[in-house]
Motif scaffolding. Sequence first.
Motif, PDB file in Angstrom:
ATOM      1  N   VAL A  50       0.811  -1.221   0.000  1.00  0.00           N
ATOM      2  CA  VAL A  50       0.000   0.000   0.000  1.00  0.00           C
ATOM      3  C   VAL A  50       0.842   1.268   0.000  1.00  0.00           C
ATOM      4  O   VAL A  50       0.545   2.215  -0.741  1.00  0.00           O
ATOM      5  N   VAL A  51       1.880   1.332   0.796  1.00  0.00           N
ATOM      6  CA  VAL A  51       2.651   2.571   0.955  1.00  0.00           C
ATOM      7  C   VAL A  51       3.222   3.087  -0.370  1.00  0.00           C
ATOM      8  O   VAL A  51       3.072   4.273  -0.678  1.00  0.00           O
ATOM      9  N   PRO A  52       3.854   2.262  -1.186  1.00  0.00           N
ATOM     10  CA  PRO A  52       4.337   2.795  -2.470  1.00  0.00           C
ATOM     11  C   PRO A  52       3.203   3.303  -3.363  1.00  0.00           C
ATOM     12  O   PRO A  52       3.385   4.292  -4.085  1.00  0.00           O
ATOM     13  N   GLU A  53       2.041   2.661  -3.314  1.00  0.00           N
ATOM     14  CA  GLU A  53       0.918   3.112  -4.124  1.00  0.00           C
ATOM     15  C   GLU A  53       0.416   4.489  -3.694  1.00  0.00           C
ATOM     16  O   GLU A  53      -0.040   5.267  -4.510  1.00  0.00           O
ATOM     17  N   LEU A  54       0.500   4.768  -2.404  1.00  0.00           N
ATOM     18  CA  LEU A  54       0.003   6.050  -1.910  1.00  0.00           C
ATOM     19  C   LEU A  54       1.008   7.176  -2.076  1.00  0.00           C
ATOM     20  O   LEU A  54       0.633   8.316  -2.355  1.00  0.00           O
ATOM     21  N   PHE A  55       2.280   6.890  -1.883  1.00  0.00           N
ATOM     22  CA  PHE A  55       3.274   7.951  -1.795  1.00  0.00           C
ATOM     23  C   PHE A  55       4.180   8.103  -3.008  1.00  0.00           C
ATOM     24  O   PHE A  55       4.870   9.109  -3.119  1.00  0.00           O
ATOM     25  N   VAL A  56       4.224   7.125  -3.902  1.00  0.00           N
ATOM     26  CA  VAL A  56       5.166   7.183  -5.019  1.00  0.00           C
ATOM     27  C   VAL A  56       4.402   7.239  -6.333  1.00  0.00           C
ATOM     28  O   VAL A  56       3.520   6.419  -6.591  1.00  0.00           O
ATOM     29  N   GLN A  57       4.748   8.242  -7.147  1.00  0.00           N
ATOM     30  CA  GLN A  57       4.195   8.357  -8.496  1.00  0.00           C
ATOM     31  C   GLN A  57       5.330   8.698  -9.447  1.00  0.00           C
ATOM     32  O   GLN A  57       6.140   9.581  -9.163  1.00  0.00           O
ATOM     33  N   SER A  58       5.411   8.003 -10.535  1.00  0.00           N
ATOM     34  CA  SER A  58       6.451   8.198 -11.545  1.00  0.00           C
ATOM     35  C   SER A  58       7.847   8.056 -10.941  1.00  0.00           C
ATOM     36  O   SER A  58       8.771   8.780 -11.307  1.00  0.00           O
ATOM     37  N   GLY A  59       7.986   7.165  -9.988  1.00  0.00           N
ATOM     38  CA  GLY A  59       9.286   6.888  -9.395  1.00  0.00           C
ATOM     39  C   GLY A  59       9.760   7.902  -8.372  1.00  0.00           C
ATOM     40  O   GLY A  59      10.886   7.826  -7.910  1.00  0.00           O
ATOM     41  N   LYS A  60       8.911   8.845  -8.014  1.00  0.00           N
ATOM     42  CA  LYS A  60       9.294   9.873  -7.049  1.00  0.00           C
ATOM     43  C   LYS A  60       8.248   9.956  -5.941  1.00  0.00           C
ATOM     44  O   LYS A  60       7.072   9.721  -6.165  1.00  0.00           O
ATOM     45  N   VAL A  61       8.723  10.325  -4.744  1.00  0.00           N
ATOM     46  CA  VAL A  61       7.800  10.525  -3.620  1.00  0.00           C
ATOM     47  C   VAL A  61       6.965  11.768  -3.909  1.00  0.00           C
ATOM     48  O   VAL A  61       7.493  12.824  -4.237  1.00  0.00           O
ATOM     49  N   PHE A  62       5.656  11.621  -3.807  1.00  0.00           N
ATOM     50  CA  PHE A  62       4.730  12.699  -4.151  1.00  0.00           C
ATOM     51  C   PHE A  62       3.738  12.888  -3.013  1.00  0.00           C
ATOM     52  O   PHE A  62       2.718  12.215  -2.925  1.00  0.00           O
ATOM     53  N   ILE A  63       4.070  13.802  -2.104  1.00  0.00           N
ATOM     54  CA  ILE A  63       3.196  14.115  -0.981  1.00  0.00           C
ATOM     55  C   ILE A  63       2.652  15.517  -1.212  1.00  0.00           C
ATOM     56  O   ILE A  63       3.376  16.505  -1.073  1.00  0.00           O
TER      57      ILE A  63
END
Length: 103
Positions: A50-63
């Motif tokens: 779950v954590v990578p699906e929520l916080f990572v987009q296009s290989g970068k952390v996106f908060i």
Amino acid sequence: MNVWLVLLLGGIFTYLTRAFFIFLFGLWEIPSWVKEFLRFVPPAVLSALVVPELFVQSGKVFISLENVRLLAGIAAIFTALLTKNTLLTILTGIVFVFIFNTF
């Protein structure tokens, strides 16, 4: 024919690897420290998914407030804490992703 053979052998291998542990644990008493250790496996696996699906987009952390998956995940977490209902939690996440992507 090769595809069917691979599917059949893969199914047999999968069955045997799982049946082995069921059979093994049926014969021996599992030590208490192993039982204690195994309690943490489901939350660890779920977090890893779950954590990578929520916080990572296009290989970068996106908060950000623009991160639709993160906002839907937060809504799902609140639903889970309030209702303890798995199906309602999943549906909440799906609905929020739909709403945030639509508007």
